[in-house]
Design an enzyme around this catalytic site. Structure first.
Site, PDB file in Angstrom:
ATOM      1  N   ASP A  58      -6.513  11.864   2.614  1.00 36.26           N
ATOM      2  CA  ASP A  58      -6.384  10.432   2.383  1.00 36.26           C
ATOM      3  C   ASP A  58      -4.903  10.061   2.350  1.00 36.26           C
ATOM      4  O   ASP A  58      -4.101  10.755   1.721  1.00 36.26           O
ATOM      5  CB  ASP A  58      -7.045  10.054   1.056  1.00 36.26           C
ATOM      6  CG  ASP A  58      -7.090   8.560   0.839  1.00 36.26           C
ATOM      7  OD1 ASP A  58      -7.947   7.907   1.456  1.00 36.26           O
ATOM      8  OD2 ASP A  58      -6.274   8.048   0.045  1.00 36.26           O
ATOM      9  N   ILE A  59      -4.547   8.963   3.015  1.00 36.31           N
ATOM     10  CA  ILE A  59      -3.162   8.496   3.018  1.00 36.31           C
ATOM     11  C   ILE A  59      -2.872   7.851   1.666  1.00 36.31           C
ATOM     12  O   ILE A  59      -3.602   6.948   1.233  1.00 36.31           O
ATOM     13  CB  ILE A  59      -2.912   7.492   4.157  1.00 36.31           C
ATOM     14  CG1 ILE A  59      -3.254   8.123   5.507  1.00 36.31           C
ATOM     15  CG2 ILE A  59      -1.467   7.005   4.135  1.00 36.31           C
ATOM     16  CD1 ILE A  59      -3.224   7.153   6.674  1.00 36.31           C
ATOM     17  N   GLU A 100      -8.477   4.971   5.847  1.00 38.58           N
ATOM     18  CA  GLU A 100      -7.341   5.897   5.836  1.00 38.58           C
ATOM     19  C   GLU A 100      -7.764   7.319   5.499  1.00 38.58           C
ATOM     20  O   GLU A 100      -6.950   8.129   5.082  1.00 38.58           O
ATOM     21  CB  GLU A 100      -6.261   5.398   4.880  1.00 38.58           C
ATOM     22  CG  GLU A 100      -6.605   5.469   3.419  1.00 38.58           C
ATOM     23  CD  GLU A 100      -7.316   4.231   2.872  1.00 38.58           C
ATOM     24  OE1 GLU A 100      -7.364   4.100   1.653  1.00 38.58           O
ATOM     25  OE2 GLU A 100      -7.822   3.403   3.651  1.00 38.58           O
TER      26      GLU A 100
END
Length: 176
Positions: A58-59, A100
């Protein structure tokens, strides 16, 4: 008339190829989309001869990137991170789950999977050094053969949550 039908068959072939691409590839990043990733992961889950690990990526603070720099910049971040994941993943299954979130099924021993996760964290940070601070957090869980894929998905998600809670820009292995 034969040429006309040949042209129609060529157009039909291209349309079918394009539809298959749209059905299984993420339009922005070019990675496998969630559908293709999940189908392939289920197959690997039952056919892999070596241990495998589910990495959920996950960003960090992606909403802030979109809010500060705009959605176009956010799209560029997604594409660049997808390139890093694809390049490092090599033969390992990877895809964009949505938003994301990305995922990789790493086939190999636990230590190698953790080293790969650490390399992903470092490589993403390095890829954005000149632009802005961008990082990822990763949850890692063993891909178990005897349970549904959703079990490993959930365990990787729990590890991802811990990585975020413990400061982001890191990976956490689900030890359970």
């Amino acid at each position: 008339l034969n040429i006309y039908f040949l042209v129609l068959r060529i157009h039909n072939y291209r349309a079918q190829r394009d539809l298959a691409t749209m059905a299984y590839k993420d339009g922005l990043t070019g990675l496998n989309n969630r559908r293709m990733f999940t189908q392939s992961a289920r197959t690997l889950q039952h056919t892999a001869r070596t241990p495998a690990y589910f990495l959920m990526i996950d960003i960090d603070d992606f909403k802030k990137i979109n809010d500060v720099y705009g959605h176009e910049a956010g799209d560029e971040v997604l594409k660049k991170i997808a390139e890093v994941i694809a390049r490092l993943s090599g033969e390992h299954l990877c895809g964009r789950l949505g938003g994301e979130e990305f995922a990789v099924i790493y086939q190999g021993e636990k230590q190698a999977a953790c080293a790969f996760a650490a390399q992903l964290v470092d490589s993403v940070e390095t890829a954005f050094e000149a632009e802005r601070k961008v990082s990822v957090s990763i949850g890692v869980a063993e891909l178990l053969k005897e349970v549904d894929l959703s079990h490993s998905y959930r365990r990787a998600d729990e590890s991802l949550y811990l990585a975020k809670k413990n400061g982001k820009n890191r990976y956490v292995l689900n030890a359970a």
